[in-house]
Design a protein around this motif. Sequence first.
Motif, PDB file in Angstrom:
ATOM      1  N   VAL A   1      24.152  23.114  -8.192  1.00 12.69           N
ATOM      2  CA  VAL A   1      25.138  22.161  -7.679  1.00 12.69           C
ATOM      3  C   VAL A   1      24.536  21.285  -6.585  1.00 12.69           C
ATOM      4  CG1 VAL A   1      27.360  21.886  -6.499  1.00 12.69           C
ATOM      5  CG2 VAL A   1      27.081  23.638  -8.267  1.00 12.69           C
ATOM      6  N   GLY A   2      23.956  21.881  -5.562  1.00 14.94           N
ATOM      7  CA  GLY A   2      23.378  21.090  -4.484  1.00 14.94           C
ATOM      8  C   GLY A   2      22.922  21.958  -3.327  1.00 14.94           C
ATOM      9  N   GLU A   3      22.220  21.326  -2.378  1.00 16.32           N
ATOM     10  CA  GLU A   3      21.771  22.054  -1.192  1.00 16.32           C
ATOM     11  C   GLU A   3      21.584  21.107  -0.017  1.00 16.32           C
ATOM     12  OE1 GLU A   3      17.309  22.976  -0.770  1.00 16.32           O
ATOM     13  OE2 GLU A   3      17.687  23.190  -2.928  1.00 16.32           O
ATOM     14  N   LEU A   4      21.609  21.696   1.180  1.00 16.59           N
ATOM     15  CA  LEU A   4      21.347  21.003   2.439  1.00 16.59           C
ATOM     16  C   LEU A   4      20.385  21.861   3.241  1.00 16.59           C
ATOM     17  CD1 LEU A   4      24.949  19.894   3.469  1.00 16.59           C
ATOM     18  CD2 LEU A   4      23.024  18.337   3.199  1.00 16.59           C
ATOM     19  N   ASN A   5      19.377  21.222   3.813  1.00 19.00           N
ATOM     20  CA  ASN A   5      18.404  21.920   4.643  1.00 19.00           C
ATOM     21  C   ASN A   5      18.523  21.439   6.087  1.00 19.00           C
ATOM     22  OD1 ASN A   5      16.708  23.496   2.571  1.00 19.00           O
ATOM     23  ND2 ASN A   5      16.794  21.436   1.709  1.00 19.00           N
ATOM     24  N   PHE A   6      18.314  22.370   7.039  1.00 22.89           N
ATOM     25  CA  PHE A   6      18.568  22.077   8.446  1.00 22.89           C
ATOM     26  C   PHE A   6      17.436  22.545   9.347  1.00 22.89           C
ATOM     27  CE2 PHE A   6      22.558  22.957   6.288  1.00 22.89           C
ATOM     28  CZ  PHE A   6      23.358  21.877   6.630  1.00 22.89           C
ATOM     29  N   SER A   7      17.376  21.914  10.526  1.00 22.15           N
ATOM     30  CA  SER A   7      16.552  22.393  11.633  1.00 22.15           C
ATOM     31  C   SER A   7      17.268  22.025  12.929  1.00 22.15           C
ATOM     32  CB  SER A   7      15.157  21.753  11.601  1.00 22.15           C
ATOM     33  OG  SER A   7      14.411  22.155  12.745  1.00 22.15           O
ATOM     34  N   PHE A   8      17.852  23.050  13.561  1.00 22.45           N
ATOM     35  CA  PHE A   8      18.574  22.840  14.821  1.00 22.45           C
ATOM     36  C   PHE A   8      17.626  23.080  16.006  1.00 22.45           C
ATOM     37  CE2 PHE A   8      21.899  23.613  11.749  1.00 22.45           C
ATOM     38  CZ  PHE A   8      22.915  22.747  12.135  1.00 22.45           C
ATOM     39  N   SER A   9      16.443  22.498  15.944  1.00 15.76           N
ATOM     40  CA  SER A   9      15.400  22.757  16.941  1.00 15.76           C
ATOM     41  C   SER A   9      15.743  22.214  18.320  1.00 15.76           C
ATOM     42  CB  SER A   9      14.071  22.155  16.469  1.00 15.76           C
ATOM     43  OG  SER A   9      14.218  20.756  16.224  1.00 15.76           O
ATOM     44  N   GLU A  10      16.598  21.204  18.406  1.00 18.57           N
ATOM     45  CA  GLU A  10      16.928  20.611  19.702  1.00 18.57           C
ATOM     46  C   GLU A  10      18.003  21.389  20.455  1.00 18.57           C
ATOM     47  OE1 GLU A  10      17.688  16.465  19.598  1.00 18.57           O
ATOM     48  OE2 GLU A  10      15.943  15.999  18.349  1.00 18.57           O
ATOM     49  N   GLY A  11      18.522  22.433  19.837  1.00 19.85           N
ATOM     50  CA  GLY A  11      19.503  23.266  20.524  1.00 19.85           C
ATOM     51  C   GLY A  11      20.920  22.720  20.419  1.00 19.85           C
ATOM     52  N   ILE A  12      21.868  23.526  20.882  1.00 21.36           N
ATOM     53  CA  ILE A  12      23.295  23.231  20.790  1.00 21.36           C
ATOM     54  C   ILE A  12      23.856  23.028  22.196  1.00 21.36           C
ATOM     55  CG2 ILE A  12      25.509  24.018  19.877  1.00 21.36           C
ATOM     56  CD1 ILE A  12      23.350  23.587  17.736  1.00 21.36           C
ATOM     57  N   LYS A  13      24.767  22.104  22.354  1.00 19.38           N
ATOM     58  CA  LYS A  13      25.360  21.823  23.667  1.00 19.38           C
ATOM     59  C   LYS A  13      26.253  22.979  24.130  1.00 19.38           C
ATOM     60  CE  LYS A  13      25.089  16.822  23.142  1.00 19.38           C
ATOM     61  NZ  LYS A  13      25.805  15.525  23.144  1.00 19.38           N
ATOM     62  N   ASP A  14      26.384  23.079  25.465  1.00 22.06           N
ATOM     63  CA  ASP A  14      27.055  24.231  26.067  1.00 22.06           C
ATOM     64  C   ASP A  14      28.463  24.459  25.542  1.00 22.06           C
ATOM     65  OD1 ASP A  14      24.806  24.601  27.546  1.00 22.06           O
ATOM     66  OD2 ASP A  14      25.611  23.739  29.407  1.00 22.06           O
ATOM     67  N   GLU A  15      29.252  23.393  25.326  1.00 21.70           N
ATOM     68  CA  GLU A  15      30.657  23.545  24.953  1.00 21.70           C
ATOM     69  C   GLU A  15      30.850  23.952  23.487  1.00 21.70           C
ATOM     70  OE1 GLU A  15      29.154  20.861  26.073  1.00 21.70           O
ATOM     71  OE2 GLU A  15      29.869  18.996  25.148  1.00 21.70           O
ATOM     72  N   ASP A  16      29.795  23.908  22.699  1.00 24.48           N
ATOM     73  CA  ASP A  16      29.919  24.206  21.278  1.00 24.48           C
ATOM     74  C   ASP A  16      29.628  25.676  21.003  1.00 24.48           C
ATOM     75  OD1 ASP A  16      30.555  21.578  20.625  1.00 24.48           O
ATOM     76  OD2 ASP A  16      28.449  20.987  20.516  1.00 24.48           O
ATOM     77  N   GLN A  17      30.676  26.400  20.587  1.00 26.03           N
ATOM     78  CA  GLN A  17      30.547  27.814  20.245  1.00 26.03           C
ATOM     79  C   GLN A  17      30.375  28.027  18.747  1.00 26.03           C
ATOM     80  OE1 GLN A  17      30.496  30.206  22.815  1.00 26.03           O
ATOM     81  NE2 GLN A  17      30.352  28.281  23.957  1.00 26.03           N
TER      82      GLN A  17
ATOM     83  N   VAL B   1      27.484  29.930  17.024  1.00 28.53           N
ATOM     84  CA  VAL B   1      26.311  29.602  17.827  1.00 28.53           C
ATOM     85  C   VAL B   1      25.959  30.812  18.686  1.00 28.53           C
ATOM     86  CG1 VAL B   1      25.418  28.121  19.669  1.00 28.53           C
ATOM     87  CG2 VAL B   1      26.859  27.147  17.862  1.00 28.53           C
ATOM     88  N   GLU B   2      24.684  31.181  18.698  1.00 29.35           N
ATOM     89  CA  GLU B   2      24.212  32.312  19.492  1.00 29.35           C
ATOM     90  C   GLU B   2      23.197  31.812  20.513  1.00 29.35           C
ATOM     91  OE1 GLU B   2      25.471  35.228  19.240  1.00 29.35           O
ATOM     92  OE2 GLU B   2      26.446  35.237  17.264  1.00 29.35           O
ATOM     93  N   ASN B   3      23.520  31.990  21.809  1.00 28.61           N
ATOM     94  CA  ASN B   3      22.603  31.584  22.879  1.00 28.61           C
ATOM     95  C   ASN B   3      22.177  30.123  22.746  1.00 28.61           C
ATOM     96  OD1 ASN B   3      22.572  34.234  24.007  1.00 28.61           O
ATOM     97  ND2 ASN B   3      21.074  34.857  22.450  1.00 28.61           N
ATOM     98  N   LYS B   4      23.158  29.264  22.523  1.00 27.65           N
ATOM     99  CA  LYS B   4      22.958  27.819  22.416  1.00 27.65           C
ATOM    100  C   LYS B   4      22.008  27.439  21.277  1.00 27.65           C
ATOM    101  CE  LYS B   4      23.615  27.131  27.395  1.00 27.65           C
ATOM    102  NZ  LYS B   4      23.036  26.519  28.626  1.00 27.65           N
ATOM    103  N   ALA B   5      21.950  28.277  20.263  1.00 31.80           N
ATOM    104  CA  ALA B   5      21.058  28.006  19.132  1.00 31.80           C
ATOM    105  C   ALA B   5      21.738  28.395  17.826  1.00 31.80           C
ATOM    106  CB  ALA B   5      19.753  28.780  19.296  1.00 31.80           C
ATOM    107  N   LEU B   6      21.311  27.742  16.760  1.00 33.98           N
ATOM    108  CA  LEU B   6      21.782  28.078  15.416  1.00 33.98           C
ATOM    109  C   LEU B   6      20.560  28.166  14.511  1.00 33.98           C
ATOM    110  CD1 LEU B   6      24.142  28.574  13.473  1.00 33.98           C
ATOM    111  CD2 LEU B   6      24.227  26.116  13.048  1.00 33.98           C
ATOM    112  N   SER B   7      20.400  29.311  13.869  1.00 33.42           N
ATOM    113  CA  SER B   7      19.205  29.563  13.059  1.00 33.42           C
ATOM    114  C   SER B   7      19.386  29.182  11.592  1.00 33.42           C
ATOM    115  CB  SER B   7      18.813  31.044  13.164  1.00 33.42           C
ATOM    116  OG  SER B   7      19.908  31.875  12.783  1.00 33.42           O
TER     117      SER B   7
END
Length: 288
Positions: free
Chosen positions: A209-225, A194-200
């Motif tokens: 085989v397969g895939e997963l798509n993401f949007s971490f638009s709501e941000g990451i909590k402080d304790e999660d590195q 995690v960089e600056n409480k965000a994940l791009s």
Amino acid sequence: MKGDFIGFSFCGVNSSDLGILRVSDGSRYNEYLLPNSQDNTTQIPGGDGTYYFETYYTNRPISIQIAFDDLSEQNFRKLQQTFDAKKIGKLIFEEAPYKYYMAKVTGAPQLKYICFGREGEPRVYKGEGTIQFTCYYPYAKSVALCSALIEASNKEEWRERSGLPDTAPITSGTNISIKNVGDIDMEWRAIYRVENKALSLQRIKVETVGELNFSFSEGIKDEDQFIVISSKTNLVEGLDANEERTGNLYNKAITSGSFFKIPADNKNYSFVSTGAKCTNLKYEYIYY
């Protein structure tokens, strides 16, 4: 004494350190080719026959015949401590040191022996016995991802059967080469910093085989590195600086796709991460 088909270890204790040898039952060794299985079926309502749905492997029994010719009082005690029925640990056979079973001693180990000793001298025991294990996870897991990381003098004897590469695979990057050399479709855990409480991170994909798509638009909590994505648990979780789970879940960041496993087809695949670098792709080969 160590060696193929006579040596094994349990919970990190080698049979040679206990003064025992694995022996055959008569002139041959016995081994279950596959774990115990259970069929999922149901009787056809109002008719003859049974519907069959699928089969599950439930557990794997492993019985080891042992013999000893000079078992000391100290080793007798250590034998009792090592094969305590409350212990669960790695069971590794020296003819196949590339894989381990998570095993538990079931039932009391049975010993038949004769005790020798003179008055005033330590006693020794000569005899044989049986140790029965049950592996509640029915498969074995790889000890390492390459043969170079396994200390053994008999590599040429099991190298082909294990399928292990000679050198360790690269497990970080945006395009990671991955090949499942095991017998069972393989789970994986992908870790991202995690960089600056965000994940791009935008996408994880393994072609065909397969895939997963993401949007971490709501941000990451402080304790999660770190963020870990697990195909086994189907969870997207937060990790602290020591990569320990914090209890924070981010499955809502999944916008499309589904969790997938790496097929057991011995083919080369690319584990592609779009938008962020995978800092560590963790996996284990699974064997019968």
